[in-house]
Design a protein around this motif. Structure first.
Motif, PDB file in Angstrom:
ATOM      1  N   TYR A 226       0.853  -1.186   0.000  1.00  0.00           N
ATOM      2  CA  TYR A 226       0.000   0.000   0.000  1.00  0.00           C
ATOM      3  C   TYR A 226       0.890   1.239   0.000  1.00  0.00           C
ATOM      4  CZ  TYR A 226      -2.748   3.763   2.151  1.00  0.00           C
ATOM      5  OH  TYR A 226      -3.343   4.958   2.440  1.00  0.00           O
ATOM      6  N   LYS A 227       0.594   2.196  -0.866  1.00  0.00           N
ATOM      7  CA  LYS A 227       1.332   3.456  -0.909  1.00  0.00           C
ATOM      8  C   LYS A 227       0.352   4.604  -0.699  1.00  0.00           C
ATOM      9  CE  LYS A 227       5.234   1.467  -1.862  1.00  0.00           C
ATOM     10  NZ  LYS A 227       6.300   1.426  -0.832  1.00  0.00           N
ATOM     11  N   GLY A 228       0.615   5.424   0.302  1.00  0.00           N
ATOM     12  CA  GLY A 228      -0.273   6.541   0.593  1.00  0.00           C
ATOM     13  C   GLY A 228       0.468   7.857   0.682  1.00  0.00           C
ATOM     14  N   GLY A 229      -0.248   8.930   0.489  1.00  0.00           N
ATOM     15  CA  GLY A 229       0.328  10.271   0.570  1.00  0.00           C
ATOM     16  C   GLY A 229      -0.796  11.288   0.553  1.00  0.00           C
ATOM     17  N   ALA A 230      -0.445  12.529   0.390  1.00  0.00           N
ATOM     18  CA  ALA A 230      -1.459  13.564   0.253  1.00  0.00           C
ATOM     19  C   ALA A 230      -2.149  13.420  -1.104  1.00  0.00           C
ATOM     20  CB  ALA A 230      -0.818  14.943   0.371  1.00  0.00           C
ATOM     21  N   ARG A 231      -3.379  13.891  -1.199  1.00  0.00           N
ATOM     22  CA  ARG A 231      -4.116  13.784  -2.460  1.00  0.00           C
ATOM     23  C   ARG A 231      -3.294  14.385  -3.597  1.00  0.00           C
ATOM     24  NH1 ARG A 231      -9.357  12.585  -3.243  1.00  0.00           N
ATOM     25  NH2 ARG A 231      -9.788  12.837  -1.004  1.00  0.00           N
ATOM     26  N   ASP A 290      16.663  12.567  -8.263  1.00  0.00           N
ATOM     27  CA  ASP A 290      15.625  13.031  -9.176  1.00  0.00           C
ATOM     28  C   ASP A 290      15.191  14.451  -8.805  1.00  0.00           C
ATOM     29  OD1 ASP A 290      12.826  13.372 -10.315  1.00  0.00           O
ATOM     30  OD2 ASP A 290      13.312  11.383 -11.086  1.00  0.00           O
ATOM     31  N   PRO A 291      15.019  15.337  -9.793  1.00  0.00           N
ATOM     32  CA  PRO A 291      14.600  16.715  -9.487  1.00  0.00           C
ATOM     33  C   PRO A 291      13.238  16.798  -8.816  1.00  0.00           C
ATOM     34  CG  PRO A 291      14.572  16.287 -11.867  1.00  0.00           C
ATOM     35  CD  PRO A 291      15.299  15.154 -11.236  1.00  0.00           C
ATOM     36  N   LEU A 292      12.404  15.770  -8.927  1.00  0.00           N
ATOM     37  CA  LEU A 292      11.104  15.784  -8.278  1.00  0.00           C
ATOM     38  C   LEU A 292      11.194  15.663  -6.760  1.00  0.00           C
ATOM     39  CD1 LEU A 292       8.722  13.674 -10.562  1.00  0.00           C
ATOM     40  CD2 LEU A 292       8.607  16.109 -10.076  1.00  0.00           C
ATOM     41  N   LEU A 293      12.363  15.314  -6.238  1.00  0.00           N
ATOM     42  CA  LEU A 293      12.518  15.219  -4.788  1.00  0.00           C
ATOM     43  C   LEU A 293      12.130  16.519  -4.094  1.00  0.00           C
ATOM     44  CD1 LEU A 293      15.809  13.154  -4.387  1.00  0.00           C
ATOM     45  CD2 LEU A 293      13.583  12.560  -3.427  1.00  0.00           C
ATOM     46  N   GLU A 294      12.371  17.643  -4.749  1.00  0.00           N
ATOM     47  CA  GLU A 294      12.035  18.935  -4.156  1.00  0.00           C
ATOM     48  C   GLU A 294      10.531  19.102  -3.952  1.00  0.00           C
ATOM     49  OE1 GLU A 294      13.690  22.021  -6.491  1.00  0.00           O
ATOM     50  OE2 GLU A 294      15.779  21.397  -6.184  1.00  0.00           O
ATOM     51  N   ARG A 295       9.741  18.354  -4.703  1.00  0.00           N
ATOM     52  CA  ARG A 295       8.285  18.453  -4.606  1.00  0.00           C
ATOM     53  C   ARG A 295       7.745  17.667  -3.416  1.00  0.00           C
ATOM     54  NH1 ARG A 295       4.947  17.278 -10.002  1.00  0.00           N
ATOM     55  NH2 ARG A 295       6.365  18.937 -10.647  1.00  0.00           N
ATOM     56  N   TYR A 296       8.556  16.725  -2.898  1.00  0.00           N
ATOM     57  CA  TYR A 296       8.074  15.821  -1.853  1.00  0.00           C
ATOM     58  C   TYR A 296       8.945  15.916  -0.604  1.00  0.00           C
ATOM     59  CZ  TYR A 296       5.507  13.582  -5.697  1.00  0.00           C
ATOM     60  OH  TYR A 296       4.684  13.331  -6.761  1.00  0.00           O
ATOM     61  N   PRO A 297       8.593  16.752   0.356  1.00  0.00           N
ATOM     62  CA  PRO A 297       9.351  16.807   1.611  1.00  0.00           C
ATOM     63  C   PRO A 297       9.360  15.427   2.275  1.00  0.00           C
ATOM     64  CG  PRO A 297       7.765  18.610   1.478  1.00  0.00           C
ATOM     65  CD  PRO A 297       7.453  17.684   0.350  1.00  0.00           C
ATOM     66  N   GLY A 298      10.532  15.001   2.734  1.00  0.00           N
ATOM     67  CA  GLY A 298      10.628  13.729   3.427  1.00  0.00           C
ATOM     68  C   GLY A 298      10.849  12.528   2.536  1.00  0.00           C
ATOM     69  N   PHE A 329       0.981  11.100   9.279  1.00  0.00           N
ATOM     70  CA  PHE A 329       2.397  10.798   9.124  1.00  0.00           C
ATOM     71  C   PHE A 329       2.949  11.211   7.761  1.00  0.00           C
ATOM     72  CE2 PHE A 329       0.860   7.949  12.388  1.00  0.00           C
ATOM     73  CZ  PHE A 329       1.863   7.983  13.344  1.00  0.00           C
ATOM     74  N   VAL A 330       2.065  11.619   6.822  1.00  0.00           N
ATOM     75  CA  VAL A 330       2.545  12.056   5.506  1.00  0.00           C
ATOM     76  C   VAL A 330       3.386  13.317   5.687  1.00  0.00           C
ATOM     77  CG1 VAL A 330       1.879  12.912   3.240  1.00  0.00           C
ATOM     78  CG2 VAL A 330       0.553  11.080   4.321  1.00  0.00           C
ATOM     79  N   PRO A 331       4.648  13.308   5.218  1.00  0.00           N
ATOM     80  CA  PRO A 331       5.503  14.491   5.392  1.00  0.00           C
ATOM     81  C   PRO A 331       4.908  15.722   4.723  1.00  0.00           C
ATOM     82  CG  PRO A 331       6.805  12.573   4.751  1.00  0.00           C
ATOM     83  CD  PRO A 331       5.369  12.193   4.578  1.00  0.00           C
ATOM     84  N   LYS A 332       5.047  16.858   5.392  1.00  0.00           N
ATOM     85  CA  LYS A 332       4.544  18.128   4.857  1.00  0.00           C
ATOM     86  C   LYS A 332       5.623  19.189   4.979  1.00  0.00           C
ATOM     87  CE  LYS A 332      -0.280  17.210   6.156  1.00  0.00           C
ATOM     88  NZ  LYS A 332      -0.020  15.847   6.664  1.00  0.00           N
TER      89      LYS A 332
END
Length: 373
Positions: A226-231, A290-298, A329-332
């Protein structure tokens, strides 16, 4: 007085987890160029290539603000699996990049089987501010290139002995024949299955805050996670590419380890509120730069999926449920990420990674910390 004949250049060396052939293809095939040669929020809209020494190329796109731009030039040198050199002219809204022709050279060298050293040089730039912009842009693009080359290499691998060539396997065909559904299966494949995301598919994914990820290791043992995150945490990079973050988990790395071994994935998106579901089958690769790392804190790494098949399934057995709240628990961004209770178990206190040593505790109730009891 400034020397008008003096130019500056940018050079970077990167290790790419793909063969020289796959990296060369990423530099020369329009369908692949469109997926990586766009930094940040830029999107490629058109690529035309006349792949020969003296031939021309043109790439058109829009930047994050919706303003159009283009790169064009001529191939100066092409050595298959070893070198691409081209002239480079920018036409777009960034003043520092306009005016004059520069040179881009990509040198490829095999380091070991499946690993390529890419040396990228962008030279004859007129000013240092242009060089700095290109340094940042090329860093982002090369991060995407590494994933595109690795994913496409897996996806393009021909079927070997025992591997199926069509959408359905022999065993699936046997069961279709047993229950008289072969014609129906063929019709549904023709109507529902495609190799890219439609606008409706992309919007569906953007609404989701979870999905199920299936992978398999080199021994054929499957794993479902299962993979979860913000919408909207799954990024639709383009019509054939999805990306999602790999957050800190339990340290077992079952899914990401399997991806590194076999590269094959299946994603199942379920919208319990609308009672709808969609499957995505493809090849995946992982990058920690990956440059997308900046979009996802944590996020620890980014997983990029090259889509091979996408299709919607019958929704009849999906239970209708509503989201009470997303996981705390989803990083913000700008907020401290909560830690799970299981890290306080005495059973793992002595083996926690260094960054988690301070969380060690004396709890003993495993079921309670995992919300089972």
């Amino acid at each position: 007085m400034r020397d008008r004949n003096r130019t500056v250049s940018v050079t970077m060396v990167r290790k790419v987890e793909a063969t020289t052939g796959a990296v060369y293809a990423a530099w020369t095939e329009p369908r692949l160029l469109a997926r990586w040669l766009a930094p940040g929020a830029d999107t490629v809209t058109s690529v035309t290539v006349d792949l020969r020494t003296g031939g021309s190329f043109r790439l058109e796109g829009v930047n994050g603000d919706g303003k159009p731009y283009a790169f064009s030039g001529t191939y100066l040198d092409l050595v298959e699996d070893r070198r691409v050199a081209l002239s480079w002219i920018y036409d777009g809204p960034v003043p520092a990049l306009r005016g004059g022709t520069s040179i881009v050279v990509a040198e490829l060298r095999k380091l070991e089987p499946g690993v390529t050293e890419l040396t990228l040089t962008h030279e004859k730039l007129a000013a240092r501010d242009a060089a700095e912009i290109y340094r940042v842009s090329w860093t982002e693009c090369v991060g995407k290139l590494a994933c595109v080359a690795a994913c496409d290499e897996v996806a393009a691998r021909p079927a070997g002995p025992g591997e199926r060539a069509d959408f359905f396997s022999d065993s699936q065909r046997d069961l279709q024949d047993r229950f008289g559904s072969r014609k129906l299966a063929d019709r549904l494949e023709a109507v529902l299955v495609h190799d890219h995301l439609s606008a409706v598919d992309a919007a569906f994914i953007a609404r989701q805050n979870m999905f199920f990820l299936a992978t398999a290791d080199a021994y054929g043992q499957p794993s479902c996670s299962y993979k979860g995150g913000a919408r909207g945490f799954v990024t639709v990079a383009d019509a054939r590419t999805l990306a999602f973050p790999d957050y800190n988990g339990n340290g077992m790395h079952l899914s990401t380890g399997n991806i590194n071994e076999t590269g094959k994935v299946s994603l199942l998106f379920v919208d319990f509120e609308r009672q709808a579901r969609m499957r995505v089958l493809g090849s995946a690769c992982i990058a920690d730069g990956d440059p997308l790392l900046e979009r996802y804190p944590g996020a620890q790494m980014i997983v990029r999926v090259t889509i091979e098949s996408v299709f919607t399934n019958c929704p009849r057995y999906i239970h209708r449920m509503s989201v009470v709240e997303e996981s705390a628990f989803v990083p913000k961004s700008g907020a401290e990420t909560q830690e799970p209770a299981w890290k306080r178990l005495s059973a793992v206190a002595d083996v926690l990674p260094d960054k988690d040593k301070h969380l060690a505790g004396q709890d003993t109730d495993l079921d309670k910390t995992l919300n089972k009891d």
